[in-house]
Write a protein that holds these residues in place. Sequence first.
Motif, mmCIF file in Angstrom:
data_model
loop_
_atom_site.group_PDB
_atom_site.id
_atom_site.type_symbol
_atom_site.label_atom_id
_atom_site.label_comp_id
_atom_site.label_asym_id
_atom_site.label_seq_id
_atom_site.Cartn_x
_atom_site.Cartn_y
_atom_site.Cartn_z
ATOM 1 N N GLY A 251 0.832 -1.206 0.000
ATOM 2 C CA GLY A 251 0.000 0.000 0.000
ATOM 3 C C GLY A 251 0.866 1.255 0.000
ATOM 4 O O GLY A 251 0.588 2.232 -0.707
ATOM 5 N N ARG A 252 1.933 1.193 0.795
ATOM 6 C CA ARG A 252 2.854 2.324 0.891
ATOM 7 C C ARG A 252 3.510 2.594 -0.464
ATOM 8 O O ARG A 252 3.562 3.739 -0.929
ATOM 9 C CB ARG A 252 3.923 1.961 1.934
ATOM 10 N N ASN B 202 13.835 0.822 14.890
ATOM 11 C CA ASN B 202 14.023 1.676 13.717
ATOM 12 C C ASN B 202 13.785 3.145 14.091
ATOM 13 O O ASN B 202 12.843 3.458 14.827
ATOM 14 C CB ASN B 202 13.010 1.224 12.657
ATOM 15 N N ASP B 203 14.638 4.040 13.575
ATOM 16 C CA ASP B 203 14.565 5.459 13.950
ATOM 17 C C ASP B 203 13.176 6.071 13.780
ATOM 18 O O ASP B 203 12.684 6.797 14.643
ATOM 19 C CB ASP B 203 15.532 6.296 13.101
ATOM 20 N N GLY C 250 18.641 4.897 -6.795
ATOM 21 C CA GLY C 250 17.937 6.168 -6.657
ATOM 22 C C GLY C 250 16.770 6.107 -5.703
ATOM 23 O O GLY C 250 15.798 6.841 -5.842
ATOM 24 N N ALA C 251 16.856 5.218 -4.709
ATOM 25 C CA ALA C 251 15.734 5.081 -3.776
ATOM 26 C C ALA C 251 15.975 5.842 -2.480
ATOM 27 O O ALA C 251 15.281 5.618 -1.502
ATOM 28 C CB ALA C 251 15.477 3.605 -3.487
ATOM 29 N N GLY C 252 16.947 6.737 -2.452
ATOM 30 C CA GLY C 252 17.202 7.518 -1.239
ATOM 31 C C GLY C 252 17.590 6.613 -0.094
ATOM 32 O O GLY C 252 18.383 5.686 -0.263
ATOM 33 N N ASN D 2 10.137 2.221 6.727
ATOM 34 C CA ASN D 2 9.401 2.934 7.764
ATOM 35 C C ASN D 2 9.448 4.452 7.588
ATOM 36 O O ASN D 2 8.868 5.186 8.385
ATOM 37 C CB ASN D 2 9.958 2.569 9.142
ATOM 38 N N GLU D 3 10.138 4.905 6.553
ATOM 39 C CA GLU D 3 10.251 6.336 6.291
ATOM 40 C C GLU D 3 8.871 6.892 5.943
ATOM 41 O O GLU D 3 8.090 6.214 5.267
ATOM 42 C CB GLU D 3 11.202 6.507 5.097
ATOM 43 N N PRO D 4 8.563 8.119 6.386
ATOM 44 C CA PRO D 4 7.273 8.700 5.986
ATOM 45 C C PRO D 4 7.179 8.777 4.458
ATOM 46 O O PRO D 4 8.174 9.038 3.782
ATOM 47 C CB PRO D 4 7.319 10.107 6.589
#
Lengths: 470, 470
Positions: free
Chosen positions: A375-376, B89-90, B286-288, B293-295
Amino acid sequence: MTDAREMDDVDANIAPPSLDEDNRLTDEFVRSVSEAVENNDTVLAQELVNPLHNADIADLFELIGEDERAPLAEALGDLVSADVLAEMNDYVREDLIEVLDAGQIADLTEQLDTDDAVAIIEDLEDHEQLAVLAELEPEDRAAIESALTYEEETAGRIMQREFVAVPEHMMVGDLIDYLRKNDDLTTEFWEIYVVDPAYKPVGTCQLSWIMRVPRDIAVADIMKREQTLIPADMDQEEVALRFQKYNLISAAVINDDGRLIGMITVDDILHIVEDEASEDVLLLSGAGEGDINEPIRDSYVARVRWLIANLATALVASFVIWTFGAAIEQMVALAVLMPIVASIGGNAGTQTMAVSVRALAMNELTRSNTRRIIGREFRIALLNGGTIAVLVGIGTGLVFANPLLGIVIAVAMLINIVIAGFAGIFVPVTLDRMDQDPALASSVFVTMITDTMGFLAFLSLAVGSGLVNF
Amino acid sequence: MTDAREMDDVDANIAPPSLDEDNRLTDEFVRSVSEAVENNDTVLAQELVNPLHNADIADLFELIGEDERAPLAEALGDLVSADVLAEMNDYVREDLIEVLDAGQIADLTEQLDTDDAVAIIEDLEDHEQLAVLAELEPEDRAAIESALTYEEETAGRIMQREFVAVPEHMMVGDLIDYLRKNDDLTTEFWEIYVVDPAYKPVGTCQLSWIMRVPRDIAVADIMKREQTLIPADMDQEEVALRFQKYNLISAAVINDDGRLIGMITVDDILHIVEDEASEDVLLLSGAGEGDINEPIRDSYVARVRWLIANLATALVASFVIWTFGAAIEQMVALAVLMPIVASIGGNAGTQTMAVSVRALAMNELTRSNTRRIIGREFRIALLNGGTIAVLVGIGTGLVFANPLLGIVIAVAMLINIVIAGFAGIFVPVTLDRMDQDPALASSVFVTMITDTMGFLAFLSLAVGSGLVNF
């Protein structure tokens, strides 16, 4: 601010500094050693290399040309110790070892812990292996033969058989006396294992805990009972994940009966973590092992296989274009624009795929959160697809003075980026559930999907919208 | 054959097993905890989670949905210890910490070593950071404030300030007595540092060495004088490379004056090695940051930037096609075949690039061997290019019944794969020499080169060979 090693080198009265600010051997240094060897100046070569750490001597062999390696080894003599060989890249070491006879190899490996000795012996040809084993002391031979019964890259191969195990009832004082008196114990250990009478581990005790308590405390009272035991047949990647998850320094390896048979220490795991993570980059790109010391023929075979697979998938995409040949003849702009749709779609798919492959490798993507992560990714794909669609759509509409063409490419772009997002997560997750390595084959499938769907979406929309007659 | 943890869970009298064979939390277990929390059954939730290791409790928070995290934390109460937060995780931790007040955060961080406490506090907003620092005991506050003066991802940030340092003249017996008597020393250490009167490290001593000798030996006689000292401002990736190269278990961190100020242990390095290697996969694609879990907004921004860069490079390739529009109009087969040339070239470039980027990251590709490795890649490119050229050339010649077209695509293919090989190593090496991260930007350049050169070689050869008139 430099470290002690670098200062050592400055102190040495020999010309070029050996290490640069990134702790790599300097080109000047490598060349001066090369020249010394070429001029048969053994004394100078040894004088230059002597202050180096074993790891740096190993690096030196990796950095110089292949045909310079045997002469360098000869010039350095005993400086090429067993520890240097243990630090060396597998391919480079194999080259060097080829010139040694079985007796010399046996002498070298006997100076190492089992794990390092096995790493050297496992790479030999079968007949050489037998010859070397025959030269070993019976005890060492037994240890190494037993290690070789386990599959490569399992705990049984990477463990060392030198460890300290004591019974539960032992007092800290007696333990210290035992360690002081037994000269043949290993000196490199960070924890001791406490075993029951059947030699099954019941607890682990850090050395620091032992040193913090009086002599009359029982080891059992300070040991940690919750421990991570590693079955000897566990894959090394799994072992590495346990070390990371539970912050282990060492772990006991047990056999099928649960008896303690070996120990794995974290310094070996560090290399495995690096290797396994590198493997993912290299597999994803289709570069095989990707070791710069690998023989060219092996690299060629590994990579060309992948290029041929890529050729097969490119044919699928070409077939799509071919079916729309008439449309392209009518409007060459389609041929000009179609690589944009495919290329950006491929990039978007690769992004999601890299994220999924790493999350799978680190056990972060499980059945519990797959749906949520899909979904994300879908939402990210919509945002990315929307942004790129608007940019490309407006640009195309203006440049070609054709608003419909702008709309067609915008919609195709959005569709392809969303499909790329799904492909980027479905393909690795599916491979993982089929017990395949997701890093190995994901790229081929994802690229095929994004290329094919990119061309198909763009060209069929062009026809369907009436932009061209077909 | 399972490990002790898994056996613990089987012993527990609660329904689903918590860990699967890969040591990941099972979906059934995660769901039963979720349901217990949803039904406000705090007792059941705690009973389920209580047997878990801290790392698994942290994983549980990562696996459940974002809106379930705060209720779960509330239900678990004290089970969400400082150690659980340290494992988390941060992004997930930030979410949880947002609901806590400064006093609660301060209480939690005071239970941790400086390195873990800093990892939590550095992620807070500035005003929150100040509030938490104000709540800390003066001693802890000083330690954390001092850590925060170092840049993120440097040794000064990741070191702990709890370590054991003793003077050179100390006897082993006195050292053991000192360790036994001082209750406030850290319990987690693997080596002690020997310092001179100015508190500069002069040697390192493994605990096992200390335990193997009689009480009347001087520490200075068993310590290792050759040691790797880490300047506090060293980048963590550099630190990790030293640990790998020299097989370190811990290392002393020194300030600008060479005084011992902290210690880094290998268990922290394990995570850094994993993170840095993952970073390379993710940056190359190129996925940063690529953290699941990143917003979503952050992931979008990181990835879309890259897609836009890719769009710009795709335009260059499109421009090449556009200039050959008339040729394509004459022969649509060119439009059908050109993506094959570009796609396989891109793949070949990516292979070489992945190999180069990893070799650079591991300090294996230096000035000493760059020329040799370029030669190696050139030969592999010739072999790969030759193979693919023959396959594609013959196939195309037959399918289109046009031998000249076959020759044109074969030559174009060979040229593009050789160019791809050069680009795959030149681009990362050049970026590295310019002190840029080669993983970050290599992809864009390499893809642009292989796309553009693929189309250019193929279409211009088609024109030049007289296959089409132009």
